[in-house]
Design a protein around this motif. Structure first.
Motif, short mmCIF file in Angstrom:
data_model
loop_
_atom_site.label_atom_id
_atom_site.label_comp_id
_atom_site.label_asym_id
_atom_site.label_seq_id
_atom_site.Cartn_x
_atom_site.Cartn_y
_atom_site.Cartn_z
N SER A 159 28.62 22.26 28.13
CA SER A 159 29.47 23.21 28.85
C SER A 159 28.74 23.67 30.10
CB SER A 159 29.80 24.42 27.97
OG SER A 159 30.41 24.04 26.76
N THR A 199 42.65 15.68 26.23
CA THR A 199 41.93 16.50 27.19
C THR A 199 41.58 17.88 26.64
OG1 THR A 199 44.01 17.31 28.12
CG2 THR A 199 43.01 15.36 29.14
N ARG A 201 37.95 17.51 26.09
CA ARG A 201 37.34 18.36 27.09
C ARG A 201 38.28 19.53 27.40
NH1 ARG A 201 36.31 15.74 32.74
NH2 ARG A 201 36.62 17.89 33.50
N ASN A 202 37.70 20.65 27.77
CA ASN A 202 38.43 21.84 28.18
C ASN A 202 38.01 22.21 29.59
OD1 ASN A 202 39.92 22.29 25.89
ND2 ASN A 202 39.08 24.30 25.45
N ASP A 203 38.98 22.41 30.45
CA ASP A 203 38.73 22.90 31.80
C ASP A 203 39.39 24.26 31.94
OD1 ASP A 203 38.91 19.68 32.28
OD2 ASP A 203 37.50 20.64 33.66
N GLN A 261 35.36 28.64 37.38
CA GLN A 261 35.74 27.35 36.82
C GLN A 261 34.67 26.91 35.84
OE1 GLN A 261 36.20 25.16 40.67
NE2 GLN A 261 38.11 24.48 39.77
N THR A 262 35.10 26.48 34.65
CA THR A 262 34.14 25.98 33.66
C THR A 262 34.67 24.70 33.03
OG1 THR A 262 35.07 27.17 31.75
CG2 THR A 262 33.45 28.35 33.10
N LEU A 263 33.74 23.96 32.46
CA LEU A 263 34.07 22.70 31.79
C LEU A 263 33.30 22.63 30.49
CD1 LEU A 263 34.96 19.68 31.51
CD2 LEU A 263 32.96 19.10 32.91
N THR A 264 33.99 22.25 29.42
CA THR A 264 33.36 21.94 28.14
C THR A 264 33.79 20.54 27.72
OG1 THR A 264 33.22 24.22 27.37
CG2 THR A 264 33.22 22.52 25.68
N GLU A 265 32.81 19.72 27.39
CA GLU A 265 33.08 18.34 27.00
C GLU A 265 32.43 18.06 25.65
OE1 GLU A 265 33.28 14.05 29.32
OE2 GLU A 265 31.91 15.61 30.01
N LYS A 296 31.29 25.68 36.85
CA LYS A 296 31.42 24.88 38.06
C LYS A 296 31.50 25.74 39.32
CE LYS A 296 34.35 21.41 37.60
NZ LYS A 296 35.62 20.69 37.25
#
Length: 206
Positions: free
Chosen positions: A138, A11, A177-179, A155-159, A141
């Protein structure tokens, strides 16, 4: 440098290994402290977005590396206007060109107009893998308004997608992925005078 994991269930990216050292030069402010560069974590240049948008030479100069030879240049384009998550954005493309004039990679950014032009979306493409499918994505959110008109990614997401599968099969399979979840943030905090000047050294052997 491409990072690979032995499992697709990971993850987050593998931790970086670093040796401690003393220097008079700043190591660079983490992108997590810059709302305009938040989506560039965990990898990416530690420079302000304004410097990044000037191209590779500006990044190298800002980072103190302008004296070393670099065979890549940057082409930057404003693509136009687009909506993302119901926010009006200016879209920008940053393309890396090699010494032979051949495009090698690109980054597409969506700069949210009502969020102080902070990138709300970032797509990275490696042309060795695919020109049509990004190798990483990225996005922001949710947001926090820390002061009227001043926004910060909450809130952010990188996949990151597996480069081998992407290149061979043209499908995106998550490699890691990084949340990020913002817990607290303070605008103009009051800090002790010695916060950035007091240095405590430990002689304990490890």
């Amino acid at each position: 440098m491409e990072e690979k994991l032995s499992t697709q269930d990971a993850t987050e990216p593998p931790p970086a290994s670093q040796s401690g050292m003393f220097a008079h030069q700043s190591p660079g402010l983490t992108n997590l402290a810059r709302p305009h560069m938040f989506l560039f974590e965990p990898v990416g240049p530690r420079v302000p977005l304004s410097v990044y948008l000037e191209g590779r030479e500006a990044v190298r100069k800002y980072s103190g590396k302008s004296k070393t030879k670099n065979r890549y240049t940057t082409r930057i384009q404003i693509l136009g206007e687009a909506k993302f998550q119901d926010l009006e954005c200016t879209t920008v493309r940053i393309e890396t060109i090699d010494a032979n004039g051949k495009p090698r990679s690109r980054t597409d950014l969506w700069l949210a107009k009502k969020r102080n032009l902070i990138p709300i979306r970032r797509l990275n493409y490696s042309y060795r893998e695919s020109k049509d499918l990004p190798c990483s994505e990225s996005l922001v959110k949710s947001w926090q308004e820390i002061h009227p008109g001043i926004w910060f990614p909450e809130q952010t997401l990188t996949e990151r997608f597996d480069s081998i599968i992407l290149r061979r099969e043209l499908i995106q399979v998550t490699s890691w992925r990084n949340d990020y979840q913002l817990e607290t943030i303070e605008l103009n905090p009051v800090l002790p005078d010695d916060t950035f000047t007091k240095l405590e050294l430990s002689t304990e052997a490890k």
